[in-house]
Design an enzyme around this catalytic site. Structure first.
Site, short mmCIF file in Angstrom:
data_model
loop_
_atom_site.label_atom_id
_atom_site.label_comp_id
_atom_site.label_asym_id
_atom_site.label_seq_id
_atom_site.Cartn_x
_atom_site.Cartn_y
_atom_site.Cartn_z
N HIS A 42 -35.31 101.10 41.48
CA HIS A 42 -36.17 101.65 40.50
C HIS A 42 -35.54 100.65 39.32
O HIS A 42 -34.48 100.13 39.33
CB HIS A 42 -35.95 102.95 40.00
CG HIS A 42 -34.59 103.34 39.68
ND1 HIS A 42 -33.78 104.01 40.67
CD2 HIS A 42 -33.88 103.35 38.47
CE1 HIS A 42 -32.54 104.10 40.13
NE2 HIS A 42 -32.82 103.84 38.65
N HIS A 126 -33.08 95.35 35.23
CA HIS A 126 -32.29 94.92 36.50
C HIS A 126 -32.76 96.03 37.56
O HIS A 126 -32.95 97.20 36.92
CB HIS A 126 -31.00 94.74 36.45
CG HIS A 126 -30.11 95.78 36.15
ND1 HIS A 126 -30.04 96.51 34.82
CD2 HIS A 126 -29.54 96.73 36.85
CE1 HIS A 126 -29.40 97.63 34.88
NE2 HIS A 126 -28.92 97.78 35.93
#
Length: 187
Positions: A42, A126
């Site tokens: 995620h 990220h």
């Protein structure tokens, strides 16, 4: 409960990244890293930490409004990097400005509902791939991600996710993530 707000990449994006990660796992030193599980990949927009159950209704209403004010946008996983010698991550490209805006809205929703940190911790988009058990040379792994250019997808949903931490003493145990709610981006 321990919560965070995230963008969940679709399965084709996850599958494509998984192929590159499989290559990285064959590099020398890969066994010294704790690799994150594909099912939990995620992009964290706002980490809310422990949230009182009584706060959740207001939090979800505020997150729904944040999603409603944000239009869908394109995103792709590209390249990678590291946080010192502690964590390896895949980077993002495309609608990064829109992702930052959504992250700011998610953080503000959490703060106004009484969840999460008081002030912004600095958003760095990220997707975490691995964490080091101690000091590790992550440079070869970053180099292995340098040419990675994932397919573009359209981010269409904001998700509230619960993190279940592993019990102490379970060797190799990792956190488990449970999506609790999602809201369509409508703009």
């Amino acid at each position: 409960m321990r919560l965070f707000v995230a963008v969940l990449p679709p399965e084709p994006v996850v599958a494509e990244l998984s192929g590159r990660v499989d290559d990285l796992k064959r590099l020398p030193g890969a066994d010294a890293l704790r690799w994150t599980e594909r099912a939990g990949w995620h992009l964290t927009l706002a980490f809310l930490d422990e949230v009182d159950d009584r706060v959740v209704p207001d939090l979800t209403a505020r997150l729904a409004r944040a999603a409603g004010r944000t239009a869908p946008f394109p995103l792709a996983l590209r390249g990678g990097g590291r946080f010192g010698d502690r964590a390896l991550w895949a980077g993002v490209a495309g609608g990064v400005a829109e992702l930052r805006l959504l992250a700011g809205r998610a953080e503000a929703a959490g703060r106004r509902a009484g969840a999460g940190p008081e002030a912004g911790r600095g958003f760095h988009p990220h997707l975490t791939l691995a964490r080091a058990r101690g000091a590790a040379d992550l440079v070869p792994f970053v180099e292995g991600l340098s040419g990675f250019e994932g397919v573009e997808w359209e981010v269409r949903e904001l998700s509230l996710v619960r993190s279940h931490l592993p019990r102490g003493g379970e060797p190799g145990a990792r956190p488990r993530y449970e999506p609790l709610a999602g809201w369509a981006l409508r703009g």
